[in-house]
Design a protein around this motif. Sequence first.
Motif, mmCIF file in Angstrom:
data_model
loop_
_atom_site.group_PDB
_atom_site.id
_atom_site.type_symbol
_atom_site.label_atom_id
_atom_site.label_comp_id
_atom_site.label_asym_id
_atom_site.label_seq_id
_atom_site.Cartn_x
_atom_site.Cartn_y
_atom_site.Cartn_z
ATOM 1 N N PHE A 99 62.348 89.795 -62.453
ATOM 2 C CA PHE A 99 60.929 89.829 -62.771
ATOM 3 C C PHE A 99 60.198 90.878 -61.955
ATOM 4 O O PHE A 99 59.049 91.180 -62.218
ATOM 5 N N TRP A 100 60.880 91.396 -60.954
ATOM 6 C CA TRP A 100 60.253 92.437 -60.183
ATOM 7 C C TRP A 100 60.635 93.818 -60.721
ATOM 8 O O TRP A 100 59.779 94.632 -61.023
ATOM 9 N N GLY B 152 51.207 88.431 -57.623
ATOM 10 C CA GLY B 152 52.164 87.380 -57.945
ATOM 11 C C GLY B 152 52.188 86.962 -59.394
ATOM 12 O O GLY B 152 52.826 85.978 -59.745
ATOM 13 N N LEU B 153 51.500 87.691 -60.260
ATOM 14 C CA LEU B 153 51.463 87.286 -61.665
ATOM 15 C C LEU B 153 52.672 87.835 -62.417
ATOM 16 O O LEU B 153 52.537 88.618 -63.346
ATOM 17 N N VAL B 154 53.861 87.388 -61.998
ATOM 18 C CA VAL B 154 55.081 87.737 -62.730
ATOM 19 C C VAL B 154 55.083 86.946 -64.034
ATOM 20 O O VAL B 154 54.264 86.045 -64.230
ATOM 21 N N PRO C 70 56.726 84.460 -65.450
ATOM 22 C CA PRO C 70 56.636 82.995 -65.480
ATOM 23 C C PRO C 70 55.265 82.497 -65.013
ATOM 24 O O PRO C 70 54.734 81.522 -65.538
ATOM 25 N N ALA C 71 54.679 83.162 -64.015
ATOM 26 C CA ALA C 71 53.373 82.740 -63.511
ATOM 27 C C ALA C 71 52.300 82.961 -64.566
ATOM 28 O O ALA C 71 51.364 82.175 -64.704
ATOM 29 N N ALA D 158 52.569 80.209 -66.849
ATOM 30 C CA ALA D 158 52.231 78.979 -66.123
ATOM 31 C C ALA D 158 50.723 78.775 -66.053
ATOM 32 O O ALA D 158 50.239 77.642 -66.141
ATOM 33 N N LEU D 159 49.966 79.867 -65.907
ATOM 34 C CA LEU D 159 48.508 79.741 -65.868
ATOM 35 C C LEU D 159 47.998 79.130 -67.170
ATOM 36 O O LEU D 159 47.144 78.242 -67.163
ATOM 37 N N PRO E 44 64.080 71.941 -59.259
ATOM 38 C CA PRO E 44 63.194 72.723 -58.389
ATOM 39 C C PRO E 44 62.076 73.366 -59.201
ATOM 40 O O PRO E 44 62.291 73.797 -60.338
ATOM 41 N N ILE E 45 60.893 73.410 -58.606
ATOM 42 C CA ILE E 45 59.757 74.059 -59.273
ATOM 43 C C ILE E 45 59.914 75.573 -59.148
ATOM 44 O O ILE E 45 60.247 76.093 -58.085
ATOM 45 N N VAL E 46 59.698 76.262 -60.252
ATOM 46 C CA VAL E 46 59.696 77.728 -60.235
ATOM 47 C C VAL E 46 58.266 78.200 -60.003
ATOM 48 O O VAL E 46 57.927 78.741 -58.952
ATOM 49 N N VAL E 47 57.425 78.034 -60.998
ATOM 50 C CA VAL E 47 55.981 78.216 -60.842
ATOM 51 C C VAL E 47 55.341 77.021 -61.535
ATOM 52 O O VAL E 47 55.530 76.820 -62.726
ATOM 53 N N ALA E 48 54.605 76.231 -60.786
ATOM 54 C CA ALA E 48 54.030 74.999 -61.333
ATOM 55 C C ALA E 48 53.195 75.320 -62.577
ATOM 56 O O ALA E 48 52.448 76.290 -62.551
ATOM 57 N N THR F 26 48.629 78.515 -60.700
ATOM 58 C CA THR F 26 50.031 78.092 -60.606
ATOM 59 C C THR F 26 50.465 78.212 -59.160
ATOM 60 O O THR F 26 49.973 79.086 -58.430
ATOM 61 N N ILE F 27 51.330 77.301 -58.757
ATOM 62 C CA ILE F 27 51.877 77.372 -57.404
ATOM 63 C C ILE F 27 53.239 78.035 -57.510
ATOM 64 O O ILE F 27 54.148 77.496 -58.147
ATOM 65 N N GLN G 238 58.920 80.429 -55.803
ATOM 66 C CA GLN G 238 60.113 81.279 -55.728
ATOM 67 C C GLN G 238 59.761 82.643 -55.130
ATOM 68 O O GLN G 238 58.657 83.135 -55.313
ATOM 69 N N ILE H 61 58.319 88.180 -54.915
ATOM 70 C CA ILE H 61 57.805 89.406 -54.315
ATOM 71 C C ILE H 61 58.374 89.581 -52.913
ATOM 72 O O ILE H 61 58.291 88.682 -52.089
ATOM 73 N N TYR I 138 52.790 79.972 -52.751
ATOM 74 C CA TYR I 138 51.437 80.511 -52.727
ATOM 75 C C TYR I 138 50.798 80.278 -54.101
ATOM 76 O O TYR I 138 51.498 80.050 -55.082
ATOM 77 N N VAL J 167 48.691 81.453 -57.246
ATOM 78 C CA VAL J 167 48.164 82.528 -58.080
ATOM 79 C C VAL J 167 47.137 81.888 -59.006
ATOM 80 O O VAL J 167 47.452 80.896 -59.671
#
Lengths: 386, 143
Positions: free
Chosen positions: A122-123, A139-141, A143-144, A147-148, A196-200, B74-75, B78, B81, B88, B90
């Motif tokens: 993702f990077w 941090g807005l990859v 999945p994030a 997730a939003l 495990p949580i990746v991005v909540a 979102t928390i 992983q 970065i 953290y 976002v």
Amino acid sequence: MRRVAIAGAGMTPFAEHFGLGIKELVPMAVSEMAAHVDKGLDRADIEAAWFGELTTTDGFPSGILADTCGLLDIPVTRVENACATGNDAVRNATYAVGSGVVDVALVVGADKVRESSARGTFWEWAGLTRDMAWDYPLGLVAPANFALHVARYLHESPATREHLAMVAVKNHKHAVPNTKAQLRYEITLQQALDAPIVVAPFGLYDCTPQSDGAAALLLVAEDVVDRYTDRPVWVRGVGLGLDRVMHQHKKDMTTFPPTVKASRAAYSMAGLGPEDIDVAEVHDCFTGVELISYEDLGFVEKFEAYTLIENGTTAVGGSKPVNPSGGLKAKGHPPGATGVAQCVELFEQLRGQAANQVDGARNALAHNIGGPTAVSAVTVLSSEKG
Amino acid sequence: MTAAYTRPGTRLLPDPTPESEPFWTGGANGELLVHRCRACTRWFHPPAPVCFRCRSLDVGPEPASGRGRVAAFTINRQPWIPAYPPPYVVAMIELADEPDVRLVSNVVDVAPEDVHVGLTVDVFFERWDDVWIPLFRPVGGVR
């Protein structure tokens, strides 16, 4: 416009193909497609090709297709439209055949996400497709980004994380008989919830795996379809829709307007509505995206998607099965190939030959959303010419 | 987990353009500079030479209040970065000045599990070389 039919379909397994590049995966998918044309295919019949590839990992995409498939005398066009690439390639070829310019067209989709390490995907890989100026460094990859949307959706609708988990359980189960699927094992609701949580709110099992693969379709005009098959699948409708790329001005986080626009266009062209769809392949890159898409595609009223997953409507055996192939979640998601492979699955479903067959399926829908959440492509297929 | 924010060892920094420089450097004066159209008076972001609503060219940065609400978050658990250790938050912050303008940023000085949709936040700035990253924290300080 002339009627357009799918006369052949094939794909490689979706997997971590560490030993295979785009140069290998593309001709493998095309060969399988050709082998599945009922009355055979002379490759000299192919007049043009469209190649969906999101990220170039093996060099110049169109050239690679022409070169590795021995199609040096036809025009080849690369299509790139984020995660909607596959169904947009189908759309472009449909217009060409429908217009009368081309009788026989090849559609291929491929990508190799595992070209980069799992940690770097993702990077490094997806970073090429993102807005590096505003969203990504904070941090807005990918999945994030989804997730939003789903976090806000869970805030506003009665759906819960349990409903997300139910989507994962369903699609894993669907993938078990599919020999092309990447994750062919069942999981339990508790496993999904405890992961495990990746991005909540997404845990591990809410996310698509990273996949490599290719898929291919043969699109032919109604005038020549008899040369190839007596059981064509008709491309009844295609649609593409967009929304703002940047999150800064998305007014409603709980819907994906591109899906609404693309599906309206495809339904309208097909002369069919959401109530007519017997089976669908929906873009479940993350489980919550499948739920939101039920609503955007018109399968259910706003904020009632959870009822479809709760009561089994969208499982095989229910009245509107979604992702019988396993979906992106369990079949896998090499983005350029994904939409094309959805149509491979639906070609088999509408001919009664799918690994996880939906009884009596006549009308089908394939859906992609990506970009991030800024582009959607929808294809409506039918066993009836209409 | 302690809620108080500590500055990470490194951050990926934006590369300001003539258009975006006010946004990234307004923090030097404690100002959140967001583009605004002088023709239709609406705010918009990211900055652009043309208002996407009324297409006026009479646009430019103006100080926004810096107050906003969490629209979605979102928390991240992983390590996507490099050198920015999870967890953290976002978040999309909708500005009090114009809720249609939403900034993607990090919400800090609060335990991630205490962040919620609707949480009122204020901007503050974290200086890295010649850019000031706008970050947000709950109104009233550390929670």
